[in-house]
Design a protein around this motif. Structure first.
Motif, PDB file in Angstrom:
ATOM      1  N   HIS A 182       0.824  -1.224   0.000  1.00  0.00           N
ATOM      2  CA  HIS A 182       0.000   0.000   0.000  1.00  0.00           C
ATOM      3  C   HIS A 182       0.847   1.259   0.000  1.00  0.00           C
ATOM      4  O   HIS A 182       2.013   1.253   0.378  1.00  0.00           O
ATOM      5  CB  HIS A 182      -0.919   0.025   1.229  1.00  0.00           C
ATOM      6  CG  HIS A 182      -0.178  -0.021   2.532  1.00  0.00           C
ATOM      7  ND1 HIS A 182       0.262  -1.206   3.106  1.00  0.00           N
ATOM      8  CD2 HIS A 182       0.218   0.956   3.380  1.00  0.00           C
ATOM      9  CE1 HIS A 182       0.888  -0.936   4.244  1.00  0.00           C
ATOM     10  NE2 HIS A 182       0.884   0.351   4.435  1.00  0.00           N
ATOM     11  N   ASP A 183       0.205   2.327  -0.441  1.00  0.00           N
ATOM     12  CA  ASP A 183       0.739   3.672  -0.302  1.00  0.00           C
ATOM     13  C   ASP A 183       0.159   4.230   0.996  1.00  0.00           C
ATOM     14  O   ASP A 183      -1.065   4.160   1.212  1.00  0.00           O
ATOM     15  CB  ASP A 183       0.304   4.514  -1.506  1.00  0.00           C
ATOM     16  CG  ASP A 183       0.662   5.970  -1.331  1.00  0.00           C
ATOM     17  OD1 ASP A 183       1.849   6.303  -1.492  1.00  0.00           O
ATOM     18  OD2 ASP A 183      -0.246   6.765  -1.014  1.00  0.00           O
ATOM     19  N   SER A 198       4.389  -1.306   3.215  1.00  0.00           N
ATOM     20  CA  SER A 198       4.046  -0.167   2.364  1.00  0.00           C
ATOM     21  C   SER A 198       5.076  -0.050   1.247  1.00  0.00           C
ATOM     22  O   SER A 198       6.148  -0.681   1.290  1.00  0.00           O
ATOM     23  CB  SER A 198       4.041   1.124   3.193  1.00  0.00           C
ATOM     24  OG  SER A 198       5.370   1.456   3.553  1.00  0.00           O
ATOM     25  N   ASN A 199       4.759   0.750   0.241  1.00  0.00           N
ATOM     26  CA  ASN A 199       5.720   1.008  -0.837  1.00  0.00           C
ATOM     27  C   ASN A 199       7.048   1.514  -0.273  1.00  0.00           C
ATOM     28  O   ASN A 199       8.123   1.096  -0.713  1.00  0.00           O
ATOM     29  CB  ASN A 199       5.163   2.061  -1.805  1.00  0.00           C
ATOM     30  CG  ASN A 199       3.960   1.560  -2.576  1.00  0.00           C
ATOM     31  OD1 ASN A 199       3.727   0.345  -2.660  1.00  0.00           O
ATOM     32  ND2 ASN A 199       3.188   2.480  -3.136  1.00  0.00           N
ATOM     33  N   LEU A 209      -0.057  -6.159  -4.279  1.00  0.00           N
ATOM     34  CA  LEU A 209      -0.489  -4.757  -4.307  1.00  0.00           C
ATOM     35  C   LEU A 209      -1.965  -4.670  -3.921  1.00  0.00           C
ATOM     36  O   LEU A 209      -2.786  -5.446  -4.412  1.00  0.00           O
ATOM     37  CB  LEU A 209      -0.330  -4.170  -5.716  1.00  0.00           C
ATOM     38  CG  LEU A 209       1.005  -3.486  -6.034  1.00  0.00           C
ATOM     39  CD1 LEU A 209       2.113  -4.507  -6.190  1.00  0.00           C
ATOM     40  CD2 LEU A 209       0.879  -2.659  -7.314  1.00  0.00           C
ATOM     41  N   ASN A 229      -5.654   0.572  -2.054  1.00  0.00           N
ATOM     42  CA  ASN A 229      -4.743   1.526  -1.425  1.00  0.00           C
ATOM     43  C   ASN A 229      -3.396   1.658  -2.125  1.00  0.00           C
ATOM     44  O   ASN A 229      -2.393   2.028  -1.496  1.00  0.00           O
ATOM     45  CB  ASN A 229      -4.505   1.110   0.039  1.00  0.00           C
ATOM     46  CG  ASN A 229      -5.795   1.008   0.808  1.00  0.00           C
ATOM     47  OD1 ASN A 229      -6.598   1.939   0.793  1.00  0.00           O
ATOM     48  ND2 ASN A 229      -6.014  -0.115   1.475  1.00  0.00           N
ATOM     49  N   ASN A 230      -3.353   1.302  -3.414  1.00  0.00           N
ATOM     50  CA  ASN A 230      -2.091   1.401  -4.136  1.00  0.00           C
ATOM     51  C   ASN A 230      -2.377   1.442  -5.636  1.00  0.00           C
ATOM     52  O   ASN A 230      -3.484   1.113  -6.067  1.00  0.00           O
ATOM     53  CB  ASN A 230      -1.205   0.180  -3.832  1.00  0.00           C
ATOM     54  CG  ASN A 230       0.277   0.496  -3.948  1.00  0.00           C
ATOM     55  OD1 ASN A 230       0.675   1.593  -4.357  1.00  0.00           O
ATOM     56  ND2 ASN A 230       1.104  -0.472  -3.578  1.00  0.00           N
ATOM     57  N   THR A 231      -1.381   1.860  -6.400  1.00  0.00           N
ATOM     58  CA  THR A 231      -1.458   1.727  -7.858  1.00  0.00           C
ATOM     59  C   THR A 231      -0.120   1.160  -8.332  1.00  0.00           C
ATOM     60  O   THR A 231       0.914   1.417  -7.699  1.00  0.00           O
ATOM     61  CB  THR A 231      -1.681   3.082  -8.572  1.00  0.00           C
ATOM     62  OG1 THR A 231      -0.503   3.888  -8.400  1.00  0.00           O
ATOM     63  CG2 THR A 231      -2.894   3.817  -8.028  1.00  0.00           C
ATOM     64  N   ALA A 255       3.878   2.147  -6.968  1.00  0.00           N
ATOM     65  CA  ALA A 255       4.793   1.119  -6.466  1.00  0.00           C
ATOM     66  C   ALA A 255       6.023   1.008  -7.356  1.00  0.00           C
ATOM     67  O   ALA A 255       7.158   0.966  -6.863  1.00  0.00           O
ATOM     68  CB  ALA A 255       4.061  -0.221  -6.390  1.00  0.00           C
TER      69      ALA A 255
END
Ligand SMILES: [Zn+2]
Ligand SMILES: [Zn+2]
Length: 254
Positions: free
Chosen positions: A164-165, A190-191, A214, A218-220, A224
Protein backbone atom coordinates in the motif's frame (compact mmCIF):
# COMPACT_ATOMS: atom_id res chain seq x y z
CA UNK A 1 17.55 -22.89 -15.61
CA UNK A 2 15.31 -21.35 -12.98
CA UNK A 3 12.09 -19.50 -13.71
CA UNK A 4 9.09 -18.14 -11.83
CA UNK A 5 5.55 -16.95 -12.48
CA UNK A 6 2.42 -15.87 -10.60
CA UNK A 7 -1.04 -17.37 -10.92
CA UNK A 8 -2.20 -14.17 -9.25
CA UNK A 9 -1.29 -11.86 -6.37
CA UNK A 10 -3.29 -9.53 -4.12
CA UNK A 11 -5.69 -9.61 -1.20
CA UNK A 12 -8.15 -11.85 -3.10
CA UNK A 13 -5.68 -14.67 -3.65
CA UNK A 14 -1.98 -15.46 -4.05
CA UNK A 15 0.01 -18.22 -5.74
CA UNK A 16 3.47 -18.23 -7.31
CA UNK A 17 5.31 -21.00 -9.16
CA UNK A 18 9.06 -21.50 -8.78
CA UNK A 19 10.83 -23.95 -11.07
CA UNK A 20 14.35 -25.35 -11.28
CA UNK A 21 15.08 -28.05 -13.85
CA UNK A 22 12.33 -30.64 -13.50
CA UNK A 23 11.25 -29.46 -10.03
CA UNK A 24 8.25 -27.20 -9.67
CA UNK A 25 6.65 -25.87 -6.49
CA UNK A 26 3.67 -23.65 -5.78
CA UNK A 27 4.05 -21.00 -3.07
CA UNK A 28 0.60 -20.58 -1.45
CA UNK A 29 -2.75 -21.09 -3.12
CA UNK A 30 -5.55 -18.64 -2.41
CA UNK A 31 -7.68 -19.69 -5.40
CA UNK A 32 -10.37 -22.34 -5.73
CA UNK A 33 -9.56 -25.64 -7.43
CA UNK A 34 -11.03 -24.91 -10.87
CA UNK A 35 -9.60 -21.38 -10.85
CA UNK A 36 -6.15 -22.71 -9.88
CA UNK A 37 -6.25 -25.31 -12.66
CA UNK A 38 -7.29 -22.65 -15.16
CA UNK A 39 -4.50 -20.31 -14.07
CA UNK A 40 -1.91 -23.12 -14.16
CA UNK A 41 -3.05 -23.93 -17.69
CA UNK A 42 -2.40 -20.31 -18.66
CA UNK A 43 1.25 -20.98 -17.74
CA UNK A 44 1.35 -24.26 -19.65
CA UNK A 45 1.11 -26.37 -16.49
CA UNK A 46 -1.29 -28.81 -14.91
CA UNK A 47 -1.59 -29.44 -11.18
CA UNK A 48 0.06 -32.84 -11.65
CA UNK A 49 3.25 -31.00 -12.68
CA UNK A 50 3.60 -29.64 -9.11
CA UNK A 51 6.01 -31.45 -6.78
CA UNK A 52 4.99 -29.53 -3.67
CA UNK A 53 2.95 -26.68 -2.25
CA UNK A 54 4.79 -24.41 0.20
CA UNK A 55 2.58 -22.37 2.49
CA UNK A 56 3.68 -19.06 4.03
CA UNK A 57 0.86 -18.66 6.58
CA UNK A 58 -2.77 -19.49 7.28
CA UNK A 59 -4.56 -16.39 5.95
CA UNK A 60 -7.23 -17.26 3.42
CA UNK A 61 -5.65 -15.42 0.48
CA UNK A 62 -2.68 -17.83 0.84
CA UNK A 63 -4.11 -21.04 2.28
CA UNK A 64 -7.75 -20.96 1.11
CA UNK A 65 -7.26 -23.22 -1.92
CA UNK A 66 -4.47 -25.47 -0.64
CA UNK A 67 -6.48 -28.31 0.97
CA UNK A 68 -8.61 -29.10 -2.08
CA UNK A 69 -5.72 -28.77 -4.53
CA UNK A 70 -3.43 -30.96 -2.40
CA UNK A 71 -6.08 -33.64 -1.78
CA UNK A 72 -7.33 -33.72 -5.36
CA UNK A 73 -3.85 -34.09 -6.86
CA UNK A 74 -2.05 -35.74 -3.90
CA UNK A 75 0.56 -32.97 -3.59
CA UNK A 76 2.61 -32.73 -0.38
CA UNK A 77 2.29 -29.45 1.56
CA UNK A 78 5.29 -27.95 3.36
CA UNK A 79 4.61 -25.55 6.21
CA UNK A 80 5.56 -24.59 9.76
CA UNK A 81 4.00 -26.34 12.76
CA UNK A 82 2.25 -23.12 13.73
CA UNK A 83 0.63 -22.77 10.31
CA UNK A 84 -0.45 -26.42 10.43
CA UNK A 85 -1.96 -25.89 13.90
CA UNK A 86 -4.00 -22.96 12.60
CA UNK A 87 -5.27 -24.87 9.52
CA UNK A 88 -8.76 -26.27 10.13
CA UNK A 89 -9.18 -28.63 7.16
CA UNK A 90 -5.53 -29.70 6.92
CA UNK A 91 -4.83 -32.89 4.93
CA UNK A 92 -2.55 -34.25 7.68
CA UNK A 93 -1.28 -37.16 5.60
CA UNK A 94 0.13 -34.68 3.04
CA UNK A 95 1.65 -32.19 5.53
CA UNK A 96 5.45 -31.92 5.85
CA UNK A 97 6.48 -29.75 8.81
CA UNK A 98 9.52 -27.48 8.55
CA UNK A 99 11.44 -25.23 10.90
CA UNK A 100 11.47 -21.63 9.63
CA UNK A 101 15.20 -21.58 10.42
CA UNK A 102 16.39 -24.71 8.60
CA UNK A 103 17.11 -25.18 4.93
CA UNK A 104 15.42 -28.11 3.21
CA UNK A 105 15.58 -29.66 -0.24
CA UNK A 106 12.86 -30.70 -2.68
CA UNK A 107 14.60 -32.47 -5.59
CA UNK A 108 16.44 -29.73 -7.58
CA UNK A 109 15.45 -26.87 -5.26
CA UNK A 110 17.24 -25.79 -2.09
CA UNK A 111 14.82 -23.84 0.05
CA UNK A 112 15.74 -21.46 2.87
CA UNK A 113 12.70 -20.49 4.96
CA UNK A 114 12.85 -17.41 7.16
CA UNK A 115 10.43 -15.99 9.75
CA UNK A 116 8.65 -12.67 9.17
CA UNK A 117 6.63 -10.33 11.42
CA UNK A 118 2.96 -10.81 10.42
CA UNK A 119 -0.25 -11.41 12.38
CA UNK A 120 -0.37 -15.16 11.81
CA UNK A 121 0.61 -18.13 14.03
CA UNK A 122 4.09 -18.92 12.60
CA UNK A 123 4.50 -17.12 9.27
CA UNK A 124 7.58 -17.70 7.14
CA UNK A 125 8.75 -16.81 3.65
CA UNK A 126 11.24 -18.56 1.35
CA UNK A 127 14.42 -18.13 -0.70
CA UNK A 128 14.89 -20.71 -3.47
CA UNK A 129 18.18 -21.78 -5.05
CA UNK A 130 19.46 -24.25 -7.62
CA UNK A 131 22.93 -23.99 -6.07
CA UNK A 132 23.96 -21.03 -8.25
CA UNK A 133 21.00 -18.65 -8.55
CA UNK A 134 18.73 -17.38 -5.76
CA UNK A 135 15.08 -16.33 -5.95
CA UNK A 136 13.75 -14.54 -2.86
CA UNK A 137 10.03 -14.41 -2.06
CA UNK A 138 8.51 -12.00 0.48
CA UNK A 139 4.87 -11.10 1.05
CA UNK A 140 2.80 -10.35 4.11
CA UNK A 141 5.28 -8.73 6.49
CA UNK A 142 4.50 -5.69 8.61
CA UNK A 143 8.11 -4.62 9.05
CA UNK A 144 11.62 -5.47 7.90
CA UNK A 145 13.99 -7.24 10.30
CA UNK A 146 17.81 -7.45 10.04
CA UNK A 147 17.41 -11.20 9.45
CA UNK A 148 15.11 -10.56 6.46
CA UNK A 149 17.69 -8.17 4.99
CA UNK A 150 20.45 -10.78 5.43
CA UNK A 151 18.45 -13.60 3.83
CA UNK A 152 17.24 -11.49 0.88
CA UNK A 153 20.66 -10.02 0.04
CA UNK A 154 22.42 -11.08 -3.17
CA UNK A 155 19.38 -12.63 -4.87
CA UNK A 156 19.13 -12.90 -8.68
CA UNK A 157 15.36 -12.37 -8.50
CA UNK A 158 13.10 -10.88 -5.85
CA UNK A 159 9.33 -11.23 -5.56
CA UNK A 160 8.46 -8.57 -2.99
CA UNK A 161 5.28 -7.24 -1.44
CA UNK A 162 4.48 -3.59 -2.24
CA UNK A 163 1.11 -3.57 -0.47
CA UNK A 164 0.00 0.00 0.00
CA UNK A 165 0.74 3.67 -0.30
CA UNK A 166 0.56 5.13 3.21
CA UNK A 167 -1.35 8.26 2.14
CA UNK A 168 -3.89 6.25 0.11
CA UNK A 169 -4.42 3.88 3.05
CA UNK A 170 -4.94 6.83 5.42
CA UNK A 171 -7.41 8.58 3.12
CA UNK A 172 -9.04 5.40 1.82
CA UNK A 173 -12.33 3.62 2.64
CA UNK A 174 -11.04 0.96 5.08
CA UNK A 175 -12.44 1.11 8.65
CA UNK A 176 -9.97 2.51 11.23
CA UNK A 177 -9.24 -0.91 12.76
CA UNK A 178 -8.31 -2.38 9.37
CA UNK A 179 -6.16 0.66 8.52
CA UNK A 180 -4.26 0.12 11.78
CA UNK A 181 -3.86 -3.61 11.08
CA UNK A 182 -2.60 -3.19 7.50
CA UNK A 183 -0.27 -0.32 8.39
CA UNK A 184 0.94 -1.87 11.67
CA UNK A 185 4.20 -3.71 12.35
CA UNK A 186 2.45 -7.10 11.93
CA UNK A 187 0.50 -6.07 8.82
CA UNK A 188 1.74 -5.42 5.30
CA UNK A 189 4.72 -3.65 3.71
CA UNK A 190 4.05 -0.17 2.36
CA UNK A 191 5.72 1.01 -0.84
CA UNK A 192 8.17 3.02 1.27
CA UNK A 193 9.02 0.05 3.52
CA UNK A 194 9.54 -2.28 0.54
CA UNK A 195 11.65 0.30 -1.29
CA UNK A 196 13.63 0.80 1.93
CA UNK A 197 14.30 -2.93 2.07
CA UNK A 198 15.66 -2.85 -1.50
CA UNK A 199 17.85 0.11 -0.59
CA UNK A 200 19.24 -1.76 2.43
CA UNK A 201 20.32 -5.03 0.79
CA UNK A 202 22.86 -6.17 -1.79
CA UNK A 203 21.05 -5.89 -5.15
CA UNK A 204 24.19 -6.22 -7.30
CA UNK A 205 23.07 -9.59 -8.71
CA UNK A 206 19.43 -8.62 -9.14
CA UNK A 207 18.07 -9.33 -12.67
CA UNK A 208 14.34 -9.57 -11.90
CA UNK A 209 12.13 -7.64 -9.51
CA UNK A 210 8.44 -8.52 -9.34
CA UNK A 211 6.21 -6.37 -7.13
CA UNK A 212 3.47 -8.42 -5.47
CA UNK A 213 0.43 -8.30 -3.18
CA UNK A 214 -0.49 -4.76 -4.31
CA UNK A 215 -3.69 -3.49 -2.71
CA UNK A 216 -6.32 -2.71 -5.34
CA UNK A 217 -7.81 -0.11 -2.96
CA UNK A 218 -4.74 1.53 -1.42
CA UNK A 219 -2.09 1.40 -4.14
CA UNK A 220 -1.46 1.73 -7.86
CA UNK A 221 1.14 -0.12 -9.95
CA UNK A 222 2.53 3.27 -11.08
CA UNK A 223 3.20 4.41 -7.50
CA UNK A 224 4.79 1.12 -6.47
CA UNK A 225 6.92 0.85 -9.61
CA UNK A 226 8.22 4.40 -9.31
CA UNK A 227 9.33 3.89 -5.69
CA UNK A 228 11.00 0.57 -6.48
CA UNK A 229 12.78 2.09 -9.49
CA UNK A 230 13.99 5.01 -7.39
CA UNK A 231 15.34 2.64 -4.72
CA UNK A 232 17.30 0.66 -7.32
CA UNK A 233 18.30 3.63 -9.48
CA UNK A 234 16.75 2.04 -12.58
CA UNK A 235 13.88 2.80 -14.95
CA UNK A 236 10.41 1.46 -14.02
CA UNK A 237 10.08 -0.46 -17.31
CA UNK A 238 12.71 -2.89 -16.03
CA UNK A 239 10.30 -3.95 -13.25
CA UNK A 240 6.99 -5.80 -13.26
CA UNK A 241 3.91 -6.04 -11.05
CA UNK A 242 2.12 -9.33 -10.42
CA UNK A 243 -1.58 -8.75 -11.05
CA UNK A 244 -4.58 -10.11 -9.11
CA UNK A 245 -6.32 -11.41 -12.23
CA UNK A 246 -3.57 -11.80 -14.85
CA UNK A 247 -0.80 -12.95 -12.45
CA UNK A 248 2.62 -12.72 -14.07
CA UNK A 249 3.92 -14.70 -17.03
CA UNK A 250 7.14 -16.72 -16.76
CA UNK A 251 10.37 -14.88 -16.01
CA UNK A 252 13.55 -16.81 -16.74
CA UNK A 253 16.89 -16.70 -14.94
CA UNK A 254 19.35 -17.97 -17.52
ZN1 LIG B 1 -1.45 -12.50 5.64
ZN1 LIG C 1 -1.85 -11.94 2.03
Amino acid sequence: MMRFAYLGSGSKGNAAVIESGATRVLVDCGFGLRETEKRLQRLGLSADDLDAILVTHEHDDHLGGVARLARHHQIPVWLTRGTLAAWRDAPLELARCISPHEMFIIDDLQIQPYPVPHDAREPCQYVFSDGARRVGVLSDAGSVTPHMRAVLSACDALLIEFNHDVAMLEAGPYPESLKRRVGGSLGHLSNVQAAGLLGGIDCSRLRHLALAHLSETNNTPQLALSLAAAALGCTPDWLVCADQEAGLDWRELS
